[in-house]
Design an enzyme around this catalytic site. Structure first.
Site, PDB file in Angstrom:
ATOM      1  N   GLU A  12     -16.282   1.837   1.426  1.00 25.84           N
ATOM      2  CA  GLU A  12     -15.762   2.468   2.648  1.00 25.84           C
ATOM      3  C   GLU A  12     -16.729   3.528   3.191  1.00 25.84           C
ATOM      4  O   GLU A  12     -16.749   3.789   4.391  1.00 25.84           O
ATOM      5  CB  GLU A  12     -14.386   3.084   2.394  1.00 25.84           C
ATOM      6  CG  GLU A  12     -14.411   4.216   1.385  1.00 25.84           C
ATOM      7  CD  GLU A  12     -13.022   4.752   1.030  1.00 25.84           C
ATOM      8  OE1 GLU A  12     -12.023   4.103   1.346  1.00 25.84           O
ATOM      9  OE2 GLU A  12     -12.963   5.839   0.428  1.00 25.84           O
TER      10      GLU A  12
ATOM     11  N   HIS B 240      -6.096   4.114  -6.092  1.00 20.35           N
ATOM     12  CA  HIS B 240      -7.185   4.818  -5.407  1.00 20.35           C
ATOM     13  C   HIS B 240      -6.988   6.324  -5.580  1.00 20.35           C
ATOM     14  O   HIS B 240      -5.869   6.786  -5.744  1.00 20.35           O
ATOM     15  CB  HIS B 240      -7.246   4.409  -3.945  1.00 20.35           C
ATOM     16  CG  HIS B 240      -7.956   3.098  -3.763  1.00 20.35           C
ATOM     17  ND1 HIS B 240      -8.976   2.920  -2.851  1.00 20.35           N
ATOM     18  CD2 HIS B 240      -7.829   1.928  -4.433  1.00 20.35           C
ATOM     19  CE1 HIS B 240      -9.418   1.678  -2.951  1.00 20.35           C
ATOM     20  NE2 HIS B 240      -8.743   1.053  -3.891  1.00 20.35           N
TER      21      HIS B 240
ATOM     22  N   GLU C 298     -10.073   2.975  -7.710  1.00 20.37           N
ATOM     23  CA  GLU C 298     -11.229   3.491  -6.991  1.00 20.37           C
ATOM     24  C   GLU C 298     -11.943   4.450  -7.954  1.00 20.37           C
ATOM     25  O   GLU C 298     -12.495   4.019  -8.941  1.00 20.37           O
ATOM     26  CB  GLU C 298     -10.773   4.146  -5.693  1.00 20.37           C
ATOM     27  CG  GLU C 298     -11.894   4.303  -4.699  1.00 20.37           C
ATOM     28  CD  GLU C 298     -11.420   4.965  -3.419  1.00 20.37           C
ATOM     29  OE1 GLU C 298     -11.984   4.654  -2.379  1.00 20.37           O
ATOM     30  OE2 GLU C 298     -10.514   5.809  -3.468  1.00 20.37           O
TER      31      GLU C 298
ATOM     32  N   HIS D  30       0.855  -1.190   0.000  1.00 18.69           N
ATOM     33  CA  HIS D  30       0.000   0.000   0.000  1.00 18.69           C
ATOM     34  C   HIS D  30       0.886   1.234   0.000  1.00 18.69           C
ATOM     35  O   HIS D  30       1.760   1.374   0.866  1.00 18.69           O
ATOM     36  CB  HIS D  30      -0.898  -0.009   1.242  1.00 18.69           C
ATOM     37  CG  HIS D  30      -1.838   1.158   1.289  1.00 18.69           C
ATOM     38  ND1 HIS D  30      -1.997   1.952   2.402  1.00 18.69           N
ATOM     39  CD2 HIS D  30      -2.662   1.681   0.344  1.00 18.69           C
ATOM     40  CE1 HIS D  30      -2.886   2.886   2.155  1.00 18.69           C
ATOM     41  NE2 HIS D  30      -3.307   2.750   0.912  1.00 18.69           N
ATOM     42  N   HIS D  31       0.687   2.094  -0.965  1.00 18.15           N
ATOM     43  CA  HIS D  31       1.437   3.343  -1.042  1.00 18.15           C
ATOM     44  C   HIS D  31       0.464   4.509  -0.971  1.00 18.15           C
ATOM     45  O   HIS D  31       0.001   4.995  -2.008  1.00 18.15           O
ATOM     46  CB  HIS D  31       2.225   3.431  -2.356  1.00 18.15           C
ATOM     47  CG  HIS D  31       3.357   2.446  -2.447  1.00 18.15           C
ATOM     48  ND1 HIS D  31       4.075   2.235  -3.609  1.00 18.15           N
ATOM     49  CD2 HIS D  31       3.900   1.616  -1.518  1.00 18.15           C
ATOM     50  CE1 HIS D  31       5.015   1.325  -3.391  1.00 18.15           C
ATOM     51  NE2 HIS D  31       4.911   0.919  -2.135  1.00 18.15           N
ATOM     52  N   GLU D  32       0.119   4.941   0.222  1.00 18.28           N
ATOM     53  CA  GLU D  32      -0.674   6.167   0.353  1.00 18.28           C
ATOM     54  C   GLU D  32       0.306   7.322   0.204  1.00 18.28           C
ATOM     55  O   GLU D  32       1.259   7.428   0.982  1.00 18.28           O
ATOM     56  CB  GLU D  32      -1.380   6.214   1.709  1.00 18.28           C
ATOM     57  CG  GLU D  32      -2.139   7.506   1.978  1.00 18.28           C
ATOM     58  CD  GLU D  32      -3.119   7.877   0.863  1.00 18.28           C
ATOM     59  OE1 GLU D  32      -4.089   7.139   0.655  1.00 18.28           O
ATOM     60  OE2 GLU D  32      -2.896   8.919   0.190  1.00 18.28           O
TER      61      GLU D  32
HETATM   62  C1  NOJ Z   1      -8.800   6.066   0.739  1.00 17.51           C
HETATM   63  C2  NOJ Z   1      -8.906   4.718   0.119  1.00 17.51           C
HETATM   64  O1  NOJ Z   1     -10.038   4.621  -0.657  1.00 17.51           O
HETATM   65  C3  NOJ Z   1      -8.944   3.696   1.225  1.00 17.51           C
HETATM   66  O2  NOJ Z   1      -9.154   2.421   0.671  1.00 17.51           O
HETATM   67  C4  NOJ Z   1      -7.670   3.761   1.997  1.00 17.51           C
HETATM   68  O3  NOJ Z   1      -7.764   2.898   3.091  1.00 17.51           O
HETATM   69  C5  NOJ Z   1      -7.429   5.178   2.509  1.00 17.51           C
HETATM   70  N1  NOJ Z   1      -7.574   6.125   1.477  1.00 17.51           N
HETATM   71  C6  NOJ Z   1      -6.016   5.318   3.079  1.00 17.51           C
HETATM   72  O4  NOJ Z   1      -5.080   5.199   2.065  1.00 17.51           O
END
Ligand code: NOJ
Length: 672
Positions: A479, A454, A473, A384-386
């Site tokens: 969510e 996303h 997304e 996961h790369h936020e």
């Molecule tokens: C929004 C994303 O849609 C969600 O899936 C993710 O957990 C959060 N951002 C954090 O990155």
């Protein structure tokens, strides 16, 4: 790959008609016709289907910076036609073989006076719609230029019903609504879906959005308060912060604008115009690209039981990961997503991401140990790369981040861009954003990494060229059912998505929530459990999550459907439906002869008949049916699911009752 290509170049004789120059192009089956011409020296196009005009004459052209009109004073200097026919195979998809059959008309325009610049417009007519793009050839008098406005219009004779969503700065996480064309007062993003009075459909979107700005639409005149044409839509490209829409150097091609013209919802869903207008696959060896079903450390964070950041409630710990890996291995899931594994998170929030590090784990997430454990169990860790919208920070680390993933056997990464602007300045769907997203997908391909993006720009079919772009997304996903102030996604939402957002590309909607208690918010999943199951067939994505915490799947026999439902298909059929009301979708597994069926309804209960004549005539099937149980109701009693098995074949027509916001999911297994 089966390829049959017919290329035929024909020089077209220009027709002079009252001083106007008019060209026509017909689809291979002759049903769809594009008319191209120039009126008062401004190019226009119009489209008809079966002899009836569906898009009335609509302007084409550009305004370049400096009030430089590159839209009029043109003369057609040449036109040529060709025919193309090939069948190519998708690496993954809703079907395997895709026919790309069209007639093409390329028109060369030149300014009559002044700089005498040249603009080409290329039209393609398919049996189910049309596409066109602008090409700026290399030339002396047009080298570097700025597009201040794209003038492309979509004009209609009637005030049709249109499904659209309002454009936002950063994401597409809003609801779709049906309005009359004349009621569109804001700017909407594409795709938009038009319902015609005769029961047919039209989809307007773009394909191959590369190094350009996303196409949005507003009613002509509605924005600058000039004269408003009630049924004319004009392009409104997402601008850079300084107002420029696109920076370009000739030779340069724009994305394709396309219109699907479908007789019914099945044709609408099965149109492959968008993919066909993208470049063929650029990845030679695609054997590492694998459709994936996954679970993950995720829902618990959105429900506030856990946190992304380190602390007492940290979700992505070694112990939790091992627990999830065990569950994945036991239940046949391919991967486990870990969110909040890396340095940079700030308590339970996503922050602007200059601090995120993509090759540095939190100390309680022992990647060495976790990856060995996952490997032993035959499960993949999903990264996961936020980025928090900090694309420069991310791009600076891209190579090291992907090399880190390679080292630990991570072959899919979910990326995220939670911030209303990228790098504090540019919008996600601007040319700036598009360049970034493309760079990530291309770099990931070099490292054999699949991407689930996303907060993306709206997809436009890149997966044909880079099938490592699996999903994304760009939708109001599940969510929202964890924390949305409005209580969660309304029941009709998922009956609209298959015919709007999902037509632009796969959606990582994250279905599969089984526990509807929410101690932290008034929001909750607004469906029955059977509808959650049906979403695995109704919403398309080759990368699919079982979103709930694994505890919630224990002692739930209906979980079996999520375990058995495939994620890759050889055929897709929309058997019945009405946008916003209900959908019945059947898909045939890519790797067997089994079929899977999902039917869902909006807030109204509904009796439906399913005609199984789509099944192979000479085969018998065991139908395992997961349907709303007695008194199931999304508000008062969402859990009951009744599971029944019966033998059926293509002669059966069965009745089903769907509860309010309910559904039915069916596996149709070949009887040996
Ligand atoms: C929004 C994303 O849609 C969600 O899936 C993710 O957990 C959060 N951002 C954090 O990155």
């Amino acid at each position: 790959m089966k390829n049959k290509i017919i290329l035929a170049f024909i020089s077209v004789i220009l027709l002079a008609c009252n001083g106007q120059q008019v060209q026509t192009l017909k689809s291979p089956n002759g049903k769809i016709e594009v008319k191209f011409g120039s009126r008062n020296s401004q190019p226009y196009y119009a489209v008809s289907k079966n002899g009836v005009e569906v898009v009335s004459p609509s302007a084409l052209g550009f305004l370049l910076s400096g009030n430089d009109q590159f839209c009029c004073n043109f003369v057609i200097i040449s036109a040529k036609e060709r025919t193309f026919d090939e069948t190519w195979q998708q690496v993954w998809g809703e079907e395997i073989d895709v026919r790309n059959h069209y007639n093409e008309l390329s028109v060369k325009l030149q300014e009559k006076a002044g700089k005498k610049r040249i603009l080409d417009i290329v039209f393609r007519a398919f049996d189910d719609g049309i596409g066109f793009r602008y090409v700026f050839p290399e030339q002396e008098n047009l080298k570097s230029f700025e597009i201040a406005d794209e003038l492309t219009e979509f004009n209609f004779l009637c005030d049709y019903d249109v499904w659209s969503q309002p454009l936002r700065d950063n994401d597409y996480e809003t609801l779709f609504h049906k309005r009359k064309l004349s009621e569109i007062a804001d700017t909407v993003n594409t795709p938009i879906t038009v319902e015609l009075p005769n029961g047919e459909y039209m989809l307007i979107h773009e394909a191959a959005l590369v190094d350009y700005a996303a196409m949005n639409l507003h009613r002509r005149g509605a924005i600058n308060n000039a004269h408003t044409d009630s049924t004319a839509l004009k392009t409104d490209l997402t601008a850079w912060q300084n107002g420029v829409k696109v920076y370009a150097n000739a030779p340069f091609s724009t994305p394709w604008r396309f219109i699907v013209l479908a007789d019914n919802l099945n044709e609408l869903t099965n149109s492959r115009i968008m993919l066909n207008l993208n470049e063929p696959c650029k990845i030679e060896d695609t054997s590492w690209i694998k459709p994936t079903k996954y679970i993950g450390i995720w829902w618990g964070i959105h429900m506030q039981y856990q946190t992304w950041s380190m602390g007492a409630k940290h979700g992505a710990t070694t112990a939790n990961m091992e627990k999830y890996i065990d569950f994945a291995a036991e239940n046949g899931f391919d991967g486990v997503l870990a969110e909040g594994w890396n340095a940079g998170w700030d308590s339970n929030r996503v922050v602007f991401g200059e601090r995120y590090k993509f090759a540095e784990c939190y100390p309680d997430f022992e990647i060495e140990k976790i990856s060995k454990y996952a490997d032993k169990k035959g499960v993949k860790v999903i990264g996961h790369h936020e980025t928090g919208g900090a694309t420069i920070n991310y791009e600076n680390q891209l190579d090291s981040a992907f090399a880190f993933a390679n080292k630990y056997g991570i072959s899919s990464i979910k990326t995220g861009y939670v911030h209303h602007l990228l790098d504090y300045k540019e919008r996600h769907s601007s040319q700036y954003g598009i360049r970034h997203y493309r760079k990530v997908v291309e770099t990931a391909a070099k490292y054999h990494i699949m991407i689930d993006c996303h907060e993306p720009a709206m997809p436009t079919g890149w997966q044909r060229t880079f099938p490592n772009l699996m999903s994304g997304e760009g939708v109001r996903g599940q969510e929202y059912d964890a924390w949305s102030a409005d209580g969660g996604n309304p029941p009709e939402h998922t009956t609209i998505l298959p015919f709007t957002r999902n037509l632009a590309g796969p959606i990582d909607f994250t279905p599969g929530t089984f526990n509807f208690n929410n101690p932290t918010s008034n929001a909750r999943v607004q469906t029955t459990t059977a509808k959650q199951l049906a979403l695995y067939v109704v919403i398309y994505s080759p990368l699919v999550m079982a979103s709930d915490m694994i505890e919630n799947y224990k002692n739930r026999p209906e979980f079996e459907f999520i375990k058995i439902v495939p994620v890759d298909w050889q055929k897709t059929l929309i058997l019945d439906g009405k946008i916003g009301d209900f959908v019945v979708t059947a898909r045939k597994d890519r790797n067997s002869e089994n079929w899977y069926l999902g039917a869902i309804t909006d807030e109204n209960e509904r009796d439906i008949k399913i005609d199984f004549s789509f099944l192979d005539k000479d085969k018998k099937y065991i139908a395992k049916i997961f349907k709303d149980g007695v008194k199931a109701d999304y508000k008062t009693n969402p859990y009951p699911v009744e599971i029944v098995e019966k033998e059926i074949d293509s002669t059966n027509i069965l009745d089903f009752h769907l509860a309010r916001s309910g559904g039915v999911a069916i596996e149709l297994r070949i009887k040996n």
